[in-house]
Write a protein that holds these residues in place. Structure first.
Motif, mmCIF file in Angstrom:
data_model
loop_
_atom_site.group_PDB
_atom_site.id
_atom_site.type_symbol
_atom_site.label_atom_id
_atom_site.label_comp_id
_atom_site.label_asym_id
_atom_site.label_seq_id
_atom_site.Cartn_x
_atom_site.Cartn_y
_atom_site.Cartn_z
ATOM 1 N N VAL A 127 -4.088 -7.320 3.662
ATOM 2 C CA VAL A 127 -2.695 -7.435 3.241
ATOM 3 C C VAL A 127 -2.683 -7.896 1.797
ATOM 4 O O VAL A 127 -3.192 -8.973 1.474
ATOM 5 C CB VAL A 127 -1.923 -8.443 4.113
ATOM 6 N N LEU A 141 -7.493 -0.207 6.430
ATOM 7 C CA LEU A 141 -6.046 -0.183 6.285
ATOM 8 C C LEU A 141 -5.666 -1.185 5.205
ATOM 9 O O LEU A 141 -6.192 -2.292 5.172
ATOM 10 C CB LEU A 141 -5.346 -0.555 7.598
ATOM 11 N N LEU A 193 -2.292 -3.003 3.478
ATOM 12 C CA LEU A 193 -0.853 -3.239 3.577
ATOM 13 C C LEU A 193 -0.332 -3.856 2.291
ATOM 14 O O LEU A 193 -1.038 -4.586 1.603
ATOM 15 C CB LEU A 193 -0.523 -4.188 4.730
ATOM 16 N N VAL A 214 3.778 -6.900 10.993
ATOM 17 C CA VAL A 214 2.518 -6.305 10.550
ATOM 18 C C VAL A 214 1.813 -5.541 11.669
ATOM 19 O O VAL A 214 1.374 -4.403 11.457
ATOM 20 C CB VAL A 214 1.598 -7.380 9.931
ATOM 21 N N VAL A 266 0.528 -1.579 11.622
ATOM 22 C CA VAL A 266 -0.873 -1.246 11.875
ATOM 23 C C VAL A 266 -0.986 -0.246 13.023
ATOM 24 O O VAL A 266 -1.761 0.720 12.954
ATOM 25 C CB VAL A 266 -1.676 -2.525 12.177
ATOM 26 N N ALA A 284 0.027 3.178 11.875
ATOM 27 C CA ALA A 284 -0.986 3.742 10.987
ATOM 28 C C ALA A 284 -2.177 4.304 11.758
ATOM 29 O O ALA A 284 -3.019 4.990 11.177
ATOM 30 C CB ALA A 284 -1.464 2.686 9.993
ATOM 31 N N LYS A 287 4.481 -1.494 3.519
ATOM 32 C CA LYS A 287 3.788 -0.276 3.938
ATOM 33 C C LYS A 287 2.373 -0.600 4.386
ATOM 34 O O LYS A 287 1.773 -1.591 3.940
ATOM 35 C CB LYS A 287 3.698 0.743 2.797
ATOM 36 N N CYS A 288 1.846 0.277 5.228
ATOM 37 C CA CYS A 288 0.444 0.218 5.627
ATOM 38 C C CYS A 288 -0.161 1.589 5.365
ATOM 39 O O CYS A 288 0.293 2.594 5.917
ATOM 40 C CB CYS A 288 0.319 -0.153 7.105
#
Length: 238
Positions: free
Chosen positions: A2, A87, A89, A102, A106, A109, A160-161
């Motif tokens: 993140v 990933l 974020l 979050v 995830v 995604a 966004k992720c």
């Protein structure tokens, strides 16, 4: 990973970092937080260093000067990719974006290339904004939709992720947007590259601590940058 860009966020940083740690633990996420601080004069960078020494899920990237949201995120994304994050974020540090959301991004995604926290799809909402801020935000999204042909309703979302493949493909080094136009540009580049973007409804709550970074210059940049993106795409330069 993140990425949290910070500039004068001393009131919000520690509660946010600890909240994200709790979310990672509660949902079994192998997550880390990267604080990207642009030499905050209020001591945010020093707080970040203390937290990184205390908490195993926190890293810090210090930048020498305030350059804007876009360059901070580009630097943070580069560090996240170098660290091997699958990933990446992005979210605000001021609790406008709920850390509890979050895991939802995830999860999405896992099916889409970009999961976008959206205020303007069914189930999304905005709290504690005045009429002017609401109009500016919605107008910006509609402006981007009209000129760029975006099917995304909340192109200016900063929650966004991304899958790492997206960030590797969209030429981060060529992104020049500094303010909230950065959010539009990254979505547009991802869609142009053939990646999928799925909007996830979120409730956006205006910050309770600290001051907003929105200003006339940020709006002006978006007004100019959006048609420039369209022109670059038409010329095959995006």
């Amino acid at each position: 990973m993140v990425c949290l860009p910070t500039y004068d966020e001393r009131e919000n940083l520690e509660p946010m970092v600890r909240a994200l740690g709790d979310v990672f633990a509660a949902h079994g996420l192998d997550g880390r937080v990267l604080v990207v601080d642009d030499a905050s004069p209020d001591g945010t960078g020093e707080i970040a260093d203390r937290l990184a020494a205390e908490l195993p899920h926190v890293d810090v990237l210090h930048r020498p000067a305030r350059e804007g949201l876009g360059p901070a995120y580009v630097a943070g994304f580069g560090r996240a990719l170098s660290a091997g994050a699958d990933l990446v974020l992005e979210m605000d540090c001021d609790f406008s974006h709920d850390p509890a959301d979050v895991p939802r991004l995830v999860a999405v995604a896992g099916e889409a290339d970009v999961a976008l926290g959206s205020r303007y799809v069914a189930g999304g909402a905005v709290r504690n904004w005045g009429a002017t801020r609401r109009v500016v935000s919605r107008a910006g999204c509609l402006y981007a939709q009209a000129i760029l042909g975006l099917g995304v309703r909340d192109a200016t979302s900063g929650f966004k992720c991304y899958r790492r493949q997206v960030l590797e493909a969209i030429a981060l080094e060529r992104i020049s947007s500094r303010g909230y136009a950065f959010q539009i540009e990254t979505v547009y580049r991802a869609l142009r590259a053939g990646f999928s973007v799925r909007e996830v409804p979120i409730v956006f709550t205006d910050r309770a601590e600290g001051g907003s970074k929105m200003g006339p210059g940020i709006v002006a940049e978006a007004i100019v940058r959006v048609p420039a993106l369209r022109l670059a795409a038409l010329r095959g330069r995006l």
